[in-house]
Scaffold this active site. Structure first.
Site: not given
Ligand code: 2RA
Length: 330
Positions: A10-12, A38, A99, A128, A176, A227, A234
């Protein structure tokens, strides 16, 4: 043909795994989708068909699953991935749980598919931002990787739906919920938790995973992960020092023929990689290649990729296909 399961469907990332399995024409005989109790009974789509989410339990080992893609977070992976692998299922895990385990391959097919042994049943998908960075660096290994410094510009989809919602909330002037500060009209030099030395866990993942994938445990690597208010894809500014002398032209030539790489480096026409162009694709776009004027044998490289596709779902599907081929040909 295989019975394929997506755990965390159900996640992205889980939903993208279903989409990519279909798009890549993965040999699926039967598809199953699992999530928490759930979400049991909810419907997801595979090739235009409804698939009902099943509640994950230890009975999953009795479901005859040939290939399982995990995108449900580290705790679920720790509990269920080894059980399924022990039962003979090929598991590709998108969490960080395994990992850095020495006996578990950490794989990006364009870079180190040889790390997959014929009997490996549990394979880790890297972080990622690591995936796209090592795809950009791998073709440059003949120049000798001597030192790498990353600065990332990571989209809110990396935090899942809740990151995307925080960006939307901010654009409506609301506070937020997911991030500690507004992400709209702002940037946060903070991804994942802070570690005692002041780095974040995301930065440490990039450092550790790069060394493992290139089998260079002593490689000097550093990272600053940020971010940014971009919905998807990214970007990473890579500063790399080589052992050997090389040139912008030689780097461009190596990248131009590399698998999984698209060279976009024509500044005279304002052509360089951007998130809007990378989103929805499986390639890593590389450009802005130039000599670092401050350090010998050192270059700046800018790379952009869809973090939900190449950074997670597509890489996992590619790893699964590669592992199946390795075991067939062994
Ligand atoms: C992020 N690297 O972008 C993480 C997702 N796995 O928050």
């Amino acid at each position: 043909m295989y019975h394929v399961a997506v755990i965390g469907a159900t996640g992205a990332v889980g939903q993208k795994m279903l989409q990519v399995l279909a798009e890549h024409d993965f040999p699926v005989r039967q598809i199953s989708a699992y999530a928490s109790a759930r979400s049991a009974g909810k419907i997801v789509q595979f090739k235009g068909q409804d698939v009902t989410i099943q509640a994950l339990s230890e009975n999953i080992t009795k479901d005859g699953i040939g290939v399982a893609l995990f995108a449900a977070g580290g705790t679920i992976s720790e509990q269920y991935a080894p059980l399924l692998a022990a039962a003979g299922t090929l598991v590709v895990d998108n969490s960080s749980a395994f990992r850095m385990q020495a006996d578990i391959p950490l794989v990006v097919p364009e870079v180190n598919s040889q790390a997959i042994g014929p009997n490996d049943r549990l394979i880790a998908n890297p972080n990622c931002s690591t995936i796209q960075s090592v795809v950009a660096l791998a073709p440059l290994q003949p120049f000798g990787l001597k030192r790498v410094n990353y600065t990332t510009y990571q989209a809110v989809s990396g935090s899942g739906q809740k990151g995307i919602e925080d960006l939307a909330r901010g654009s409506r002037g609301e506070e937020p919920v997911n991030y500690p500060h507004p992400i709209h009209d702002n940037i946060l030099p903070h991804i994942d938790v802070f570690l005692p030395d002041g780095y974040t866990k995301e930065e440490q993942k990039m450092i550790d995973e790069t060394r493992k994938i290139f089998r260079l445990p002593e490689l000097p690597v550093s990272a600053t992960c940020v971010r940014v208010p971009v919905t998807n894809s990214h970007s990473v500014a890579i500063n790399v020092t080589f052992e050997q002398e090389t040139s912008v032209e030689a780097i461009r030539a190596a990248l131009a023929e590399a698998p999984g790489v698209v060279l976009v480096d024509d500044v005279s026409h304002n052509q360089y990689p951007m998130p809007l162009d990378a989103s929805g694709t499986d390639d890593v776009y590389v450009g802005r290649i130039r000599q670092d004027q401050s350090l010998a044998n050192t270059f700046h490289i800018w790379c952009v990729a869809d973090n939900i596709r190449k950074g997670a779902a597509s890489n996992a599907v590619q790893v699964a296909r590669q592992a199946l081929e390795s075991s067939i040909h062994s």
